[in-house]
Write an enzyme that holds these catalytic residues in place. Structure first.
Site, PDB file in Angstrom:
ATOM      1  N   ASP A 447       0.858  -1.198   0.000  1.00  0.00           N
ATOM      2  CA  ASP A 447       0.000   0.000   0.000  1.00  0.00           C
ATOM      3  C   ASP A 447       0.888   1.239   0.000  1.00  0.00           C
ATOM      4  O   ASP A 447       2.108   1.150   0.165  1.00  0.00           O
ATOM      5  CB  ASP A 447      -0.895  -0.060   1.255  1.00  0.00           C
ATOM      6  N   GLU A 450       2.579   4.880  -4.143  1.00  0.00           N
ATOM      7  CA  GLU A 450       2.571   5.765  -5.332  1.00  0.00           C
ATOM      8  C   GLU A 450       3.916   6.427  -5.570  1.00  0.00           C
ATOM      9  O   GLU A 450       4.225   6.676  -6.753  1.00  0.00           O
ATOM     10  CB  GLU A 450       1.464   6.813  -5.167  1.00  0.00           C
ATOM     11  N   ASP A 525      -8.882   3.767  -1.981  1.00  0.00           N
ATOM     12  CA  ASP A 525      -9.784   4.323  -0.964  1.00  0.00           C
ATOM     13  C   ASP A 525     -11.059   4.915  -1.562  1.00  0.00           C
ATOM     14  O   ASP A 525     -11.196   6.121  -1.750  1.00  0.00           O
ATOM     15  CB  ASP A 525      -9.034   5.367  -0.145  1.00  0.00           C
TER      16      ASP A 525
HETATM   17  C1  GLC Z   1      -4.498   3.446   2.899  1.00  0.00           C
HETATM   18  C2  GLC Z   1      -5.063   2.203   2.229  1.00  0.00           C
HETATM   19  C3  GLC Z   1      -6.113   1.592   3.102  1.00  0.00           C
HETATM   20  C4  GLC Z   1      -5.521   1.272   4.474  1.00  0.00           C
HETATM   21  C5  GLC Z   1      -4.901   2.524   5.094  1.00  0.00           C
HETATM   22  C6  GLC Z   1      -4.148   2.225   6.367  1.00  0.00           C
HETATM   23  O1  GLC Z   1      -5.470   4.421   2.991  1.00  0.00           O
HETATM   24  O2  GLC Z   1      -5.547   2.473   0.942  1.00  0.00           O
HETATM   25  O3  GLC Z   1      -6.649   0.435   2.516  1.00  0.00           O
HETATM   26  O4  GLC Z   1      -6.504   0.777   5.310  1.00  0.00           O
HETATM   27  O5  GLC Z   1      -4.007   3.122   4.180  1.00  0.00           O
HETATM   28  O6  GLC Z   1      -3.121   1.342   6.149  1.00  0.00           O
END
Ligand code: GLC
Length: 823
Positions: A447, A450, A525
């Site tokens: 995650d 980017e 998200d």
């Molecule tokens: C980002 C991710 C989400 C996750 C959060 C905390 O927003 O896209 O899925 O729960 O980070 O790690």
């Protein structure tokens, strides 16, 4: 100007950034002076010292590479490509005064000399497929410098193509947009965009690959350039589409179909076929930011089991770590991670952990002792953090041009990022996953890649960050869009080394073209709103048309407060998506399947159970995606590309060739129009037959999503399961939907669902044919091929007809060819 009007125009200026680039003003490539032909390619030398190289890779695949006012560089590297050693097919060259014609068995490339314009034509019919609208161009005078991310890092380049009156455009990976991209423009710059809504652009991923479809005939263009890139599908001018980038080469691959499926197959050859994930990855998954401590994880799982809801995976979000330090466990919250994974394993549930790229910036504390433990992930990290220290010692972290460590801010506060372009750094990062694998973790969720930086999400804070980049030592302008791709690669390859007998399973948020080789993905998200739900379908289908078959979205939406109706409708899409995971933001309202009461929970259970029964069908279609690049979750246009009614259909989808689904994506709706393409269709719920080629009005109460099966299909199904592998898939039930002639067929793919043996011959393919006979139906089963042996089991054949199901027969699968008659 009143302030609010000024703000309005300012915002408008930002969102229409690509329209502001007038590419007609750029310097055009010079006319052809001479050319040289080699075994694979033709190089055109232009009057302005530019060069254009046309390489023949396959009969339906041509590469175009251009350099402006200088020779083409000898250096030729791309992260995206899986295959570079093409066997040159038969091709020929001929010339006239005006043009040079390069011809394969399928494509003609006509290069007009002056001005230099490239045209692609069908080699058999000579009809035009696609043509330059203006010569390839570059920003020789720096007209666009002001709007570039890093004017120092490159020169704007662009290519423009003529646009057809009825030409439709698909692809570009992850876009918060509708299926048909005609009359829209897009930017590719991987960005963390929580709560995005339709039209937000760019979002997380970059896949600079699209297809154009006109008169039923399709071509594809993959502009393999990792700089910030732009695609305008006749938005700023009705005369042209164009694509360009803020640096790098004008380097694109031209694919000719005419079928979309053939293009996707070729694109998969070029950028990689998705490997098969473990079968359990198709199981239901549950997540939350965050489930902790361990007892809460157990509680969620036992709630699932108590409520008879199937579940295969539970995700641990960032709070399992010590102060968000990746590759560590918080022992207050997770006393014994291995014991936890084993305990869950006994209930058929696997653990996935999130791994972010931000490594906490933590120089050694003065009072610190030595790191001696061989399981440092389980030790306190407040004095010494092994990951940071190893990375610093080996110089694996990104630095600025002046040599300083680059220190962004992410969850752990001040952090550092790995330079994943360094092969040794990738290997090290992959190896760190021992901290999870040794503790029984089954898959990894990447995650924030980017990469997100709380200091500044535009990337400006990283502008002078240097990456090794195969010795090119390039900066962020070139490397941002491949950061996640390389992180996923490091992860995948690490898992392969750590657990060679098991297929890796990686999930990512960001990526670049080719990401399917290393990771599956989810759409980040989203919001818990009907608008966001409606976007699920065009986003999944678009990703499928961009070479990324294994996709899904947070079921129920990530941000905000949903409700039972929204959650049910979300499951009615995602129960057929490859990635089916309910996930929720930290401060969002709980949305596990039971949270809105029994009425909704009962409906969700019905769909989750149906998903598990359909696993043989889903896996069969996933195997097709692996082999051919044709995605599992399809827009109708992919199966019916001659049918104009499918070209912008955003609220229906198909699974494989046989199952058509028309979900409800609005509140309080219990009927909807459904377009059925030509052919005969069975209503999945009632078996009622419909003649296609028309739009019908279908009943869609909350309990039942309209689904139709193509006549002529056989849908393979298995038993109800609480999790993958709970019991043998015995019997396999073949549900036969005879067409008007009384026939139906299927080739079923199976393998062990776990190991990489399927890459050799560890699979089994069985063909089943049904035909109407004098009395009833004859079903013949081929002798299987492949070496996978599923063990003793039964086949059950069941013939559907309008009205109640009749005609069932069960036989032992003895692994031989046979015929049975069903009366
Ligand atoms: C980002 C991710 C989400 C996750 C959060 C905390 O927003 O896209 O899925 O729960 O980070 O790690």
């Amino acid at each position: 100007m009143k302030p609010f009007i000024a703000i309005f125009f300012c915002v408008l200026g930002l969102v229409t950034v690509s329209s502001a680039q007038d590419i007609t003003k750029l310097e055009k490539i010079g006319a052809v002076d001479s050319f040289t032909k080699s075994e694979k390619a033709v190089v055109f030398n232009c009057q302005d010292k530019s060069q254009v190289q046309v390489t023949v890779l396959a009969p339906d695949l041509i590469r175009i590479r251009a350099s402006f006012a200088k020779p083409i560089s000898a250096k030729d590297h791309s992260w995206a490509l899986a295959k570079t050693d093409w066997t040159t097919p038969r091709w020929s060259l001929s010339e006239t005064n005006d043009a040079v014609l390069i011809r394969t068995d399928e494509i003609e490339v006509l290069v007009h000399r002056s001005p230099l314009l490239i045209e692609f034509r069908d080699a058999k019919t000579h009809s035009l497929i696609n043509a330059d609208e203006q010569p390839m161009a570059y920003d020789a005078k720096g007209l666009l410098k002001d709007m570039m991310f890093d004017p120092q890092a490159g020169t704007f380049i662009a290519a423009a193509k003529k646009v057809g009156f009825d030409e439709h455009f698909y692809g570009l990976g992850e876009k918060a947009a509708r299926l048909d991209k005609r009359r829209s423009s897009f930017v590719n710059w991987n960005s963390d965009t929580p709560g995005y809504t339709e039209g937000k652009d760019p979002i997380y991923q970059t896949v600079p690959f699209f297809t154009g479809l006109q008169n039923g005939s399709a071509y594809g263009i993959f502009f393999d350039n990792s700089y910030r890139s732009y695609f305008d599908f006749a938005k700023s001018s009705q005369q042209r589409i164009w694509f360009g980038a803020e640096g790098g080469e004008l380097n694109y691959y031209f694919f000719y179909g005419p079928s979309l499926k053939k293009i996707l197959n070729r694109y998969a050859d070029l950028t990689g076929h998705m490997p098969l994930p473990p079968l359990w990855a198709l199981g239901n998954q549950q997540s939350r930011w965050s489930y902790y401590p361990d007892t809460m994880v157990e509680e969620v799982v036992s709630e699932y089991r108590k409520r008879d809801l199937p579940l295969d995976v539970i995700h641990l979000d960032i709070d399992y770590m010590q102060g968000y330090r990746v590759f560590t466990w918080d022992r207050q919250r997770f006393r014994d991670p291995k014991a936890l994974s084993e305990k869950l394993g006994r209930q058929g549930v696997k653990l996935i952990t999130i791994v972010d790229p931000g490594v906490k910036y933590q120089p050694v504390a003065k009072s610190a002792g030595q790191i001696t433990s061989i399981t440092p992930e389980l030790e306190p990290q407040d004095q010494r953090y092994y990951v940071f220290e190893q990375g610093v010692q080996q110089n694996y972290f990104q630095r600025r041009t002046n040599g300083d460590l680059f220190i962004p801010r992410v969850w752990p506060g001040e952090s550092v990022f790995v330079d994943y372009t360094l092969p040794a750094a990738r290997e090290w990062w992959g190896g760190l996953h021992r901290a999870y694998i040794d503790n029984g973790v089954a898959g990894i969720w990447n995650d924030m890649n980017e990469p997100s930086d709380f200091v500044d999400q535009t990337g400006k804070n990283q502008i002078d960050v240097v990456s090794y980049d195969e010795g090119a030592k390039s900066t962020h302008a070139k490397n941002r869009n491949v950061f996640a791709f390389l992180m996923a690669r490091a992860t995948y390859e690490g898992l392969e080394r750590l657990r060679p007998n098991q297929r890796p399973y990686v999930i990512t948020r960001a990526g670049y073209a080719g990401i399917q080789r290393y990771s599956t993905m989810w759409t980040g998200d989203t919001n818990s709103t009907w608008e966001a739900l409606a976007l699920n379908i065009p986003m999944f289908t678009t990703l499928g048309l961009s070479g990324e078959p294994f996709v899904g979205s947070d079921v129920g939406g990530f941000m905000g407060r949903g409700n039972g109706e929204l959650l049910v409708r979300a499951y009615q899409i995602s129960f057929l998506a490859p990635f089916c995971r309910n996930h929720k933001v930290i401060d969002g309202y709980d949305q596990e399947p039971w949270r809105f009461g029994k009425y909704y929970e009962d409906i969700i259970r019905k769909y989750l159970k149906l998903r598990y029964q359909l696993l043989p069908f889903l896996y069969n279609t996933l195997a097709e995606a692996h082999q051919t690049g044709t995605p599992l979750f399809r827009p109708l246009v992919l199966n019916y590309q001659d049918d104009r009614n499918t070209y912008n259909l955003d609220d229906e989808f198909m699974i494989g060739n046989d199952l058509l689904v028309a979900p409800v994506v609005k509140a309080d709706v219990t009927r909807r129009l459904v377009y059925l393409p030509k052919g005969t269709w069975y209503d999945y719920w009632t078996n009622k037959k419909y003649e296609g080629g028309t739009t019908i009005s279908a009943d869609a109460p909350l309990e039942s999503v309209p689904m139709f099966v193509r006549a002529g299909a056989i849908i393979p199904t298995g038993p109800e399961l609480n999790y993958v592998g709970e019991k043998p898939v015995d019997p396999i039930t073949f549900i036969i939907y005879p067409d008007d002639k009384g026939s139906a067929s299927l080739t079923l793919y199976e393998d062990d669902g776990v190991s990489p043996a399927y890459k050799q011959d560890g699979f089994r393919r069985t063909t089943v044919n049904a035909a109407r006979a004098a009395a009833g139906y004859t079903v013949s089963v081929s002798a299987p091929n492949g070496s996978y042996n599923p063990g003793p089991r039964k086949f059950r054949f069941l013939i559907k007809s309008a009205g109640p199901t009749r005609n069932v027969i069960t036989v032992a699968d003895d692994g031989t060819a046979r015929s049975v008659t069903i009366r």
